[in-house]
Scaffold this motif. Structure first.
Motif, short mmCIF file in Angstrom:
data_model
loop_
_atom_site.label_atom_id
_atom_site.label_comp_id
_atom_site.label_asym_id
_atom_site.label_seq_id
_atom_site.Cartn_x
_atom_site.Cartn_y
_atom_site.Cartn_z
N GLY A 162 53.00 26.68 8.70
CA GLY A 162 52.67 27.09 10.06
C GLY A 162 52.34 25.89 10.93
N ASP A 163 52.45 26.05 12.22
CA ASP A 163 52.20 24.97 13.17
C ASP A 163 50.70 24.71 13.29
OD1 ASP A 163 52.15 23.17 15.25
OD2 ASP A 163 52.83 24.59 16.77
N LEU A 164 50.26 23.54 12.84
CA LEU A 164 48.83 23.23 12.90
C LEU A 164 48.36 23.01 14.33
CD1 LEU A 164 48.23 20.90 9.80
CD2 LEU A 164 48.10 23.39 9.97
N GLY A 165 49.28 22.71 15.23
CA GLY A 165 48.90 22.57 16.63
C GLY A 165 48.33 23.84 17.21
N THR A 166 48.73 24.99 16.64
CA THR A 166 48.19 26.28 17.06
C THR A 166 46.67 26.32 16.93
OG1 THR A 166 50.22 27.45 16.46
CG2 THR A 166 48.21 28.76 16.53
N LEU A 167 46.14 25.56 15.98
CA LEU A 167 44.71 25.62 15.68
C LEU A 167 43.85 24.76 16.60
CD1 LEU A 167 45.06 25.24 11.80
CD2 LEU A 167 44.71 27.38 13.05
N ASN A 168 44.46 23.88 17.36
CA ASN A 168 43.68 22.90 18.13
C ASN A 168 42.65 23.51 19.08
OD1 ASN A 168 44.96 20.80 16.82
ND2 ASN A 168 46.46 20.45 18.45
N PRO A 169 43.00 24.52 19.88
CA PRO A 169 41.98 25.11 20.78
C PRO A 169 40.80 25.72 20.02
CG PRO A 169 44.18 25.70 21.52
CD PRO A 169 44.33 25.09 20.16
N LEU A 170 41.09 26.36 18.88
CA LEU A 170 40.02 26.96 18.09
C LEU A 170 39.11 25.88 17.52
CD1 LEU A 170 38.67 29.40 16.70
CD2 LEU A 170 40.28 29.08 14.81
N ILE A 171 39.71 24.83 16.97
CA ILE A 171 38.92 23.75 16.39
C ILE A 171 38.05 23.09 17.46
CG2 ILE A 171 39.10 21.43 15.40
CD1 ILE A 171 41.52 22.54 13.79
N GLU A 172 38.60 22.89 18.64
CA GLU A 172 37.82 22.32 19.73
C GLU A 172 36.65 23.22 20.10
OE1 GLU A 172 38.37 20.79 24.38
OE2 GLU A 172 40.11 21.49 23.22
N ALA A 173 36.90 24.53 20.13
CA ALA A 173 35.83 25.47 20.47
C ALA A 173 34.73 25.46 19.42
CB ALA A 173 36.41 26.87 20.63
N LEU A 174 35.09 25.41 18.14
CA LEU A 174 34.09 25.36 17.08
C LEU A 174 33.27 24.08 17.16
CD1 LEU A 174 36.20 26.73 14.09
CD2 LEU A 174 34.38 27.93 15.31
N GLU A 175 33.96 22.96 17.39
CA GLU A 175 33.27 21.67 17.53
C GLU A 175 32.29 21.70 18.69
OE1 GLU A 175 33.48 18.61 16.00
OE2 GLU A 175 35.00 19.01 14.47
N ASN A 176 32.72 22.28 19.80
CA ASN A 176 31.84 22.36 20.98
C ASN A 176 30.62 23.23 20.70
OD1 ASN A 176 33.54 20.71 22.46
ND2 ASN A 176 34.59 22.41 23.47
N GLY A 177 30.76 24.17 19.76
CA GLY A 177 29.63 25.00 19.36
C GLY A 177 28.86 24.42 18.19
N ASP A 178 29.01 23.12 17.96
CA ASP A 178 28.30 22.39 16.91
C ASP A 178 28.56 22.99 15.53
OD1 ASP A 178 26.76 20.27 16.04
OD2 ASP A 178 24.87 21.35 16.20
N LEU A 179 29.83 23.31 15.28
CA LEU A 179 30.28 23.74 13.96
C LEU A 179 31.49 22.87 13.61
CD1 LEU A 179 29.46 25.76 11.79
CD2 LEU A 179 31.04 27.40 12.79
N PRO A 180 31.29 21.78 12.87
CA PRO A 180 32.38 20.83 12.61
C PRO A 180 33.58 21.49 11.95
CG PRO A 180 30.26 19.90 11.96
CD PRO A 180 30.02 21.35 12.27
N ALA A 181 34.78 21.15 12.45
CA ALA A 181 36.02 21.74 11.93
C ALA A 181 37.17 20.76 12.11
CB ALA A 181 36.32 23.06 12.65
N LYS A 182 38.20 20.93 11.28
CA LYS A 182 39.39 20.09 11.38
C LYS A 182 40.57 20.85 10.79
CE LYS A 182 38.72 17.84 6.88
NZ LYS A 182 38.56 16.56 6.15
N SER A 183 41.78 20.43 11.15
CA SER A 183 42.98 20.97 10.50
C SER A 183 43.44 19.99 9.44
CB SER A 183 44.09 21.20 11.53
OG SER A 183 44.48 19.97 12.12
#
Length: 317
Positions: A162-183
Motif C-alpha cells: 500500500g502507498d505509505l504516503g496515504t499515512l502522512n496526514p494521520l501521522i502528522e496529526a498523531l505527532e501534533n497530539g503528542d503521540l509519536p508515530a512513523k511509517s
C-alpha cells in the motif's frame, strides 16, 4: 480530516485524544459502560505524554459504524481487541465501500499477526495498513487512558504494498497530539519483533499469574521462554519472514539484556483478560504460531501447549 475510530480501550482513547487535540473530526465507536462513561465525562489522556482533556460535548460516540451518518472517512482505525474482528468486518461490509474515501486507509491497531485477513472481503488489500505499538497504556476508568511506557513511536505500514504516503496526514496529526508515530517499509519485521516478545511472555505470565519480571527470575520459566522463542524463529524462517535479529540466539541475548528489563512490572493483557473472565487474544498470538507451524510442517510443541492451556483456562470461566 475525518476519522472513524472503532474501539475505546486504552489505545483507542489515547489515539482519539491526540486527534481531538488537533481538531480532527472523529467519530468513536464504543459500547456499554464505556460509551456511557465517554458521553458523560468526555475523554482524558494522561501519563508520560502531555495531558489532554476532551470535553463530553466535543465527543461523537456511537454504537455501530452505520449510526454515524457519515461516509468518506479518510481513515478507519480499528483499536478493538482482535476477538472482535469478525463482527467489526461484518459491520464495515454492511456500510459499503463508500465508508472509506478513495484515498483513505484502514489501520489495524491491534496485537498479533494475520488480523488483516478478516477485512479482505470488504476492502482492497492495498487499503489495509497495520500498526505496531511499543508504548504501554492502561485504562484506570472507562474514559481515561494513561500512557505508562514509551519505547519507540507507533509504527504503521503495509503488508500489501500500500502507498505509505496515504499515512502522512494521520501521522502528522498523531505527532501534533503528542503521540509519536512513523511509517515504515519494514512493518512485517516490526510485527514479528512484537510477536516474539508477546508470545514469549504474554501467555506464560497469564498461566503463572506473575508480572514479566517474575518470569525472568525463574530458571524454569526462562527455559520455557527459550523454547517458545526458538520455535517462533523456526516458523519465521520456514514461512519466509524475517525480523531484526538473524536467529534465536542473537534475539535471546537482546531479549534478556535489553528488551525485557524495562517491562519487569508489566502484567500481560492475557492475564488481565482472564482476571476479567473475558475471551483473550491468544488466537492472534500463540494461535498464529501453531497455525503457521502446521502449515509449514514445523514442530512447535511449547507454543502448542501454552496455547491450549490458555484455551482450557478460558473454557473453565
Amino acid at each position: 480530516m475525518k476519522v472513524l475510530l472503532i474501539g475505546s480501550g486504552a489505545v483507542g482513547l489515547a489515539i482519539g485524544a491526540a486527534l481531538y487535540d488537533g481538531n480532527i473530526d472523529v467519530d468513536i465507536i464504543a459500547r456499554g459502560n464505556t460509551r456511557e462513561s465517554i458521553i458523560k465525562n468526555g475523554i482524558i489522556r494522561r501519563g508520560i505524554f502531555k495531558t489532554i482533556t476532551v470535553p463530553a460535548e466535543r465527543v461523537r460516540v456511537f454504537e455501530t459504524p452505520n449510526q454515524t451518518g457519515n461516509s468518506g472517512y479518510d481513515y478507519i482505525l480499528v483499536c478493538a481487541k482482535t476477538t472482535g474482528n469478525p463482527e467489526i468486518a461484518a459491520e464495515l461490509a454492511k456500510c459499503g465501500q463508500g465508508l472509506l474515501n478513495d484515498q483513505g486507509g484502514l489501520i489495524l491497531c491491534q496485537n498479533g499477526f494475520r488480523n488483516e485477513q478478516y477485512y479482505f472481503s470488504c476492502l482492497d488489500k492495498q487499503k489495509i495498513y497495520t500498526a505496531s505499538f511499543a508504548i504501554g497504556f492502561k485504562r484506570p476508568e472507562p474514559y481515561i487512558s494513561e500512557v505508562t511506557v514509551f519505547s519507540s513511536p507507533i509504527t504503521i505500514g503495509s503488508l500489501f504494498d500500500g502507498d505509505l504516503g496515504t499515512l502522512n496526514p494521520l501521522i502528522e496529526a498523531l505527532e501534533n497530539g503528542d503521540l509519536p508515530a512513523k511509517s515504515s517499509t519494514e512493518i512485517a519485521k516490526t510485527l514479528w519483533a512484537k510477536m516474539l516478545y508477546n508470545c514469549a511472555l504474554n501467555p506464560l505470565s497469564a498461566v503463572l499469574h506473575v508480572a514479566y519480571g517474575g518470569l525472568a527470575q525463574s530458571q524454569d520459566a526462562v527455559l520455557i521462554m527459550n523454547q517458545l522463542i526458538e520455535e517462533i524463529f523456526a516458523v519465521i524462517q520456514a514461512a519466509g519472514y524475517s525480523t531484526f535479529w538473524p536467529d534465536a540466539a542473537v534475539y535471546k541475548k537482546a531479549f534478556y539484556e535489553k528488551i525485557l528489563p524495562p517491562t519487569y512490572q508489566h502484567r500481560s493483557s492475557t492475564l488481565q483478560d482472564m482476571e476479567r473472565r473475558i475471551k483473550t487474544e491468544i488466537d492472534s498470538l500463540s494461535g498464529v504460531i501453531v497455525e503457521l507451524g502446521r502449515e509449514y510442517q514445523v514442530g512447535v510443541p511449547y507454543n502448542t501447549m501454552i496455547y491450549h492451556m490458555i484455551k482450557t483456562m478460558e473454557s473453565l470461566y
